[in-house]
Design a protein around this motif. Sequence first.
Motif, mmCIF file in Angstrom:
data_model
loop_
_atom_site.group_PDB
_atom_site.id
_atom_site.type_symbol
_atom_site.label_atom_id
_atom_site.label_comp_id
_atom_site.label_asym_id
_atom_site.label_seq_id
_atom_site.Cartn_x
_atom_site.Cartn_y
_atom_site.Cartn_z
ATOM 1 N N GLN A 142 0.994 -1.308 -0.052
ATOM 2 C CA GLN A 142 0.045 0.065 -0.003
ATOM 3 C C GLN A 142 0.774 1.207 0.051
ATOM 4 O O GLN A 142 0.881 1.893 1.078
ATOM 5 C CB GLN A 142 -0.926 0.169 1.354
ATOM 6 C CG GLN A 142 -1.803 -1.347 1.157
ATOM 7 C CD GLN A 142 -1.384 -2.356 2.290
ATOM 8 O OE1 GLN A 142 -1.108 -1.892 3.578
ATOM 9 N NE2 GLN A 142 -1.239 -3.312 1.920
ATOM 10 N N HIS A 143 1.630 1.407 -1.205
ATOM 11 C CA HIS A 143 2.391 2.624 -1.095
ATOM 12 C C HIS A 143 2.039 4.059 -1.021
ATOM 13 O O HIS A 143 2.678 4.966 -1.074
ATOM 14 C CB HIS A 143 3.561 2.221 -2.354
ATOM 15 C CG HIS A 143 3.998 1.083 -2.394
ATOM 16 N ND1 HIS A 143 5.086 0.827 -1.428
ATOM 17 C CD2 HIS A 143 3.924 -0.152 -2.964
ATOM 18 C CE1 HIS A 143 5.495 -0.399 -1.779
ATOM 19 N NE2 HIS A 143 4.689 -0.987 -2.390
ATOM 20 N N GLN A 144 0.591 4.215 -1.363
ATOM 21 C CA GLN A 144 0.092 5.729 -1.119
ATOM 22 C C GLN A 144 -0.838 5.484 0.079
ATOM 23 O O GLN A 144 -1.704 6.273 0.099
ATOM 24 C CB GLN A 144 -0.644 5.846 -2.378
ATOM 25 C CG GLN A 144 0.230 6.519 -3.498
ATOM 26 C CD GLN A 144 0.492 7.979 -3.085
ATOM 27 O OE1 GLN A 144 0.564 8.474 -2.053
ATOM 28 N NE2 GLN A 144 0.469 8.636 -4.234
ATOM 29 N N GLY A 145 -0.682 4.424 0.957
ATOM 30 C CA GLY A 145 -1.354 4.359 2.187
ATOM 31 C C GLY A 145 -2.693 3.511 1.852
ATOM 32 O O GLY A 145 -3.075 3.150 0.830
ATOM 33 N N VAL A 146 -3.758 3.800 2.898
ATOM 34 C CA VAL A 146 -5.011 3.319 2.777
ATOM 35 C C VAL A 146 -5.983 4.098 3.321
ATOM 36 O O VAL A 146 -5.597 4.939 3.992
ATOM 37 C CB VAL A 146 -5.077 1.864 3.496
ATOM 38 C CG1 VAL A 146 -4.097 0.816 2.898
ATOM 39 C CG2 VAL A 146 -4.664 2.081 4.964
ATOM 40 N N TYR A 147 -7.264 4.051 2.906
ATOM 41 C CA TYR A 147 -8.420 4.838 3.619
ATOM 42 C C TYR A 147 -9.492 3.910 3.716
ATOM 43 O O TYR A 147 -10.533 3.665 3.209
ATOM 44 C CB TYR A 147 -8.798 6.011 2.467
ATOM 45 C CG TYR A 147 -9.648 6.879 3.289
ATOM 46 C CD1 TYR A 147 -9.390 7.502 4.434
ATOM 47 C CD2 TYR A 147 -10.931 7.175 2.573
ATOM 48 C CE1 TYR A 147 -10.437 8.357 5.113
ATOM 49 C CE2 TYR A 147 -11.997 8.014 3.118
ATOM 50 C CZ TYR A 147 -11.524 8.621 4.462
ATOM 51 O OH TYR A 147 -12.461 9.593 4.853
#
Length: 295
Positions: free
Chosen positions: A129-134
């Motif tokens: 998840q290289h741009q993170g998670v929401y």
Amino acid sequence: MFAAIPILLFVVFGGTNCATPIVMWHGMGDSCCFDFSLGAIKKSLNESIPGVYVNSLRIGDTIIKDMENGYFLHPDKQIEMACNIIKSDSNLVDGYNAIGFSQGAQFLRALVQKCPLPPMKNLISVGGQHQGVYGLPNCGSLSNKACDYIRRLLNHAAYIGWVQETLVQATYWHDPLNETEYKQYSTFLADINNEININTDYIKNLQSLEHFVLIKFENDTIVQPVDTEWFGFYKPGQSVQTQTLQESDLYKDDKLGLKQMNDNDQLKFLATPGNHLRFQWDWFEANIIKPYLTN
């Protein structure tokens, strides 16, 4: 078919052949050595690359501690421990390939940016998840009560200092409705993505990879949004429409050197059917092992 659920690994498995050694890092809810997850993958790697040396990182003195640290030990501390493990492993002195599963993928990416020696040659990101998670729809091994508590914290208090310090998933929680707050208070992801200050060492070290391979699961119901597995994310200011890496400011401004890596054919984007971390070994062997792990 293999299913591995996200955390950090350090049990050492040996081999004597000349293939480049492999370091693995598990994801949230998993640990270094379970026979039904990374233990099975290690066994399959040895069958596909006979005798290859595999170091499956364990962060902590026990498997249970390793699992707990995947939830509650700040990634910077985990990465420091992983760096020390790798530097002290004589089998890795000439370099290694790395495979990160889910959360472990962005941790290994941070590792190459922060700990370039010994050199990482190829980085395989399996559902990272290289741009993170929401969103956090699956908490792995935690109870439903604990899972619900974590979700509430992330939804309402992800960027509060003590939450960032005590809950790993908060450090890569990326709220597209509050981009300014995310960039100001994210203590891990915003740093390794050069969101505020440009760390040129991060760029140089990441670009030292031969290949950075990003695997996306086409039917992923766990990671939100799934585009993050290819470095994409929601368009800023809303949480419905997504954009690709190539459409993002991160890429256009080349804050992390990814545009140059893509131009140099170092970035590889692969997709496979199935839910999070579920793949056929023959697909993995053909698309990952033969082109990237047998050198």
